[in-house]
Scaffold this active site. Structure first.
Site, PDB file in Angstrom:
ATOM      1  N   HIS A 197      65.454  22.389  23.666  1.00 28.62           N
ATOM      2  CA  HIS A 197      66.245  21.713  24.701  1.00 28.62           C
ATOM      3  C   HIS A 197      67.584  22.415  24.981  1.00 28.62           C
ATOM      4  O   HIS A 197      67.908  22.731  26.121  1.00 28.62           O
ATOM      5  CB  HIS A 197      66.534  20.267  24.305  1.00 28.62           C
ATOM      6  CG  HIS A 197      65.320  19.406  24.185  1.00 28.62           C
ATOM      7  ND1 HIS A 197      64.208  19.578  24.972  1.00 28.62           N
ATOM      8  CD2 HIS A 197      65.038  18.351  23.380  1.00 28.62           C
ATOM      9  CE1 HIS A 197      63.297  18.670  24.648  1.00 28.62           C
ATOM     10  NE2 HIS A 197      63.782  17.920  23.695  1.00 28.62           N
ATOM     11  N   LYS A 254      64.737  16.932  34.404  1.00 27.25           N
ATOM     12  CA  LYS A 254      65.745  15.935  34.765  1.00 27.25           C
ATOM     13  C   LYS A 254      66.422  16.304  36.087  1.00 27.25           C
ATOM     14  O   LYS A 254      66.698  17.468  36.358  1.00 27.25           O
ATOM     15  CB  LYS A 254      66.770  15.796  33.640  1.00 27.25           C
ATOM     16  CG  LYS A 254      66.207  15.094  32.400  1.00 27.25           C
ATOM     17  CD  LYS A 254      67.261  14.925  31.346  1.00 27.25           C
ATOM     18  CE  LYS A 254      66.738  14.133  30.156  1.00 27.25           C
ATOM     19  NZ  LYS A 254      66.479  12.727  30.468  1.00 27.25           N
TER      20      LYS A 254
END
Length: 485
Positions: free
Chosen positions: A236, A178
């Site tokens: 994550h 990201k």
């Protein structure tokens, strides 16, 4: 601009949800932007009885809806479809892999095998590829979850490692691709402003949240055997934590970055099973209302056991035992059916040691950095400024880096960046085996304790989880970001 990296991209699970929603749209965006070598080919592999035309029709029906807000350029879409071939393959038939090898025989460049399948198929696929010589000059991409615990993860890694060298294995975590995560590295290591502040003397606490409004959708069978700790925390959240807390690498090459992340994971304070109730909260959503619509309880979702003890929410207090971060609490949180869809990192700086401003003294949390990963990708620095008018009255203001406003170039989606990195052989944004092992070792005491204890705490869908998650922060005289107002 064109690259000079020719490739053959083989997509196992080529008719699956992940391929339709993420992988093929990302490859299309890279194609439209001219980032793929013109000779590069995509071979979709699945069990469906389709010929190439039938598969392309399937792609037309299921992929276009997931292409970014830029929409479809029909000329680019047509030329993208020309890259795609389809091979029907049964994993139980060795002759089908011979068919795949023959389909790839005259195709140039690096071979990329993307396993968008369940982890139980990783080892059979790798062994079958090796049996026909397709593991040479190749890269293998493994989707999460990689195993169910440390033992099963090691078993998969051992078996795959017999066929592919570590430098050929790309364990993907799309959060690392990201744009704001990349900009976090740029902020920290490209600006002298932040480095002196990025340590225990000036940071009071750090929050990392990945919240979802969605429930388990059609993944009830999978999720009920996985839970939020395995599905989100072990990969994550701990990866984001390691990026936030890592020391400056000597360069941005793959091993330098991953060495520093590993040091953070190995410095995580082990959790004593007797203390899990104090530093770990697990919850499970009950029926509630999200954006005006009633949603069912987790235990009534399709594929979920009615007496399930699987957690859909986790909040943790984490400590890092090193000189930079000793004594600074890191609060991690993730959950389904929460009040909003948001992923963010919140760095709360300490208040000034003495205020000359009297009753207008800065309040806790007045100075903070908020890195928003989704839905809108921004970095916002909060500070105090004087309000216009008489007297020294302060107000919180913020400086924004909104990527879509500041940069004219379109942002690259996480999967697009990571797939290009695989094609070009860049490993920095992928998880190395020793990182994965360190993460599993840290979460296992929690997994074991929860497996032996009672059910998760209930919370209503559309809220921010169990009240115990807020109480955990209150013990440290702080609160979650959304609770301040």
């Amino acid at each position: 601009m064109q690259t000079d990296s020719s490739f053959t991209f083989v997509l196992f699970g080529g008719t699956g949800d992940l391929s339709m929603r993420k992988i093929l749209p990302a490859l299309y965006e890279a194609h439209r932007a001219g980032m793929l070598e013109a000779s590069g080919k995509i071979i979709a592999v699945a069990r469906h009885e389709e010929d190439r035309n039938g598969y392309l029709q399937w792609v037309n029906e299921h992929v276009k809806a997931h292409v970014s807000k830029n929409g479809i350029d029909e000329n680019a879409w047509s030329s993208f479809l020309e890259r795609i071939e389809y091979v029907k393959l049964d994993l139980g038939k060795a002759e089908d892999f011979v068919k795949l090898r023959d389909a790839m025989q005259d195709l140039p460049g690096t071979r990329v095998f993307y396993l968008a399948t369940g982890p139980s198929l990783f080892v059979p696929i790798c062994r079958a590829l090796a049996s026909v010589g397709l593991n040479e000059n190749a890269r293998i991409v493994l989707e999460k979850p990689l195993g169910y615990d440390l033992r099963s993860s090691n078993a998969i890694n051992d078996a795959v490692g017999e066929i592919f060298a570590e430098g050929q294995i790309y364990r993907i975590d799309h959060y690392l691709g990201k744009e704001p995560v990349q900009n976090l590295l740029a902020l920290r290591f490209g600006n002298a402003l932040f480095e002196p502040l990025w340590r225990r003397e000036w940071v009071e606490s750090i929050q990392i949240t990945i919240a979802e409004e969605l429930g388990v959708e059609a993944r009830g069978d999978f999720y009920d055997n996985t839970g939020a700790l395995r599905d989100m925390v072990q990969n994550h959240l701990l990866q984001l934590l390691s990026i936030v807390a890592m020391e400056p690498p000597h360069s941005m090459d793959s091993d330098s970055v991953r060495d520093e992340k590993l040091r953070v994971l190995r410095a995580l304070k082990p959790i004593d099973p007797r203390d899990i109730g104090k530093v770990a909260v697990r919850g499970q959503y009950h029926a509630g209302v999200i954006r005006g619509a009633s949603v069912p309880a987790y235990a009534t979702e399709p594929g979920v056991k009615t007496d399930s003890a699987t957690e859909t929410f986790v909040a943790l207090k984490v400590e890092i035992e090193n000189w930079r971060w000793a004594g600074v609490p890191f609060f991690l949180r993730t959950g389904k059916r929460l009040a909003d869809r948001v992923a963010e990192i919140v760095v709360n700086f300490r208040a000034v040691p003495h205020s000359a401003l009297g009753s207008s003294a800065p309040r806790p949390g007045a100075n903070r950095l908020v890195i928003r990963l989704q839905p809108n990708e921004t970095i916002r620095l909060y500070c105090l400024a004087k309000k216009p008018g008489e007297g020294m009255n302060l107000s919180s203001v913020h400086l924004d880096l909104a990527f879509d406003q500041f940069f004219k170039e379109g942002q690259m989606e996480a999967y697009q960046r990571l797939l290009l990195d695989v094609i070009h052989g860049r490993l920095a944004l992928f998880v190395r085996r020793d990182e994965q092992e360190a993460a599993w070792k840290w979460v296992e005491p929690i997994l074991n304790e929860w497996a032996a204890s009672g059910k998760p705490k209930p919370y209503a869908a559309g809220t921010w989880g169990p009240a115990a998650a807020s109480a955990m922060l209150a013990q440290h005289d702080t609160c979650w970001l959304e609770e301040e107002n």
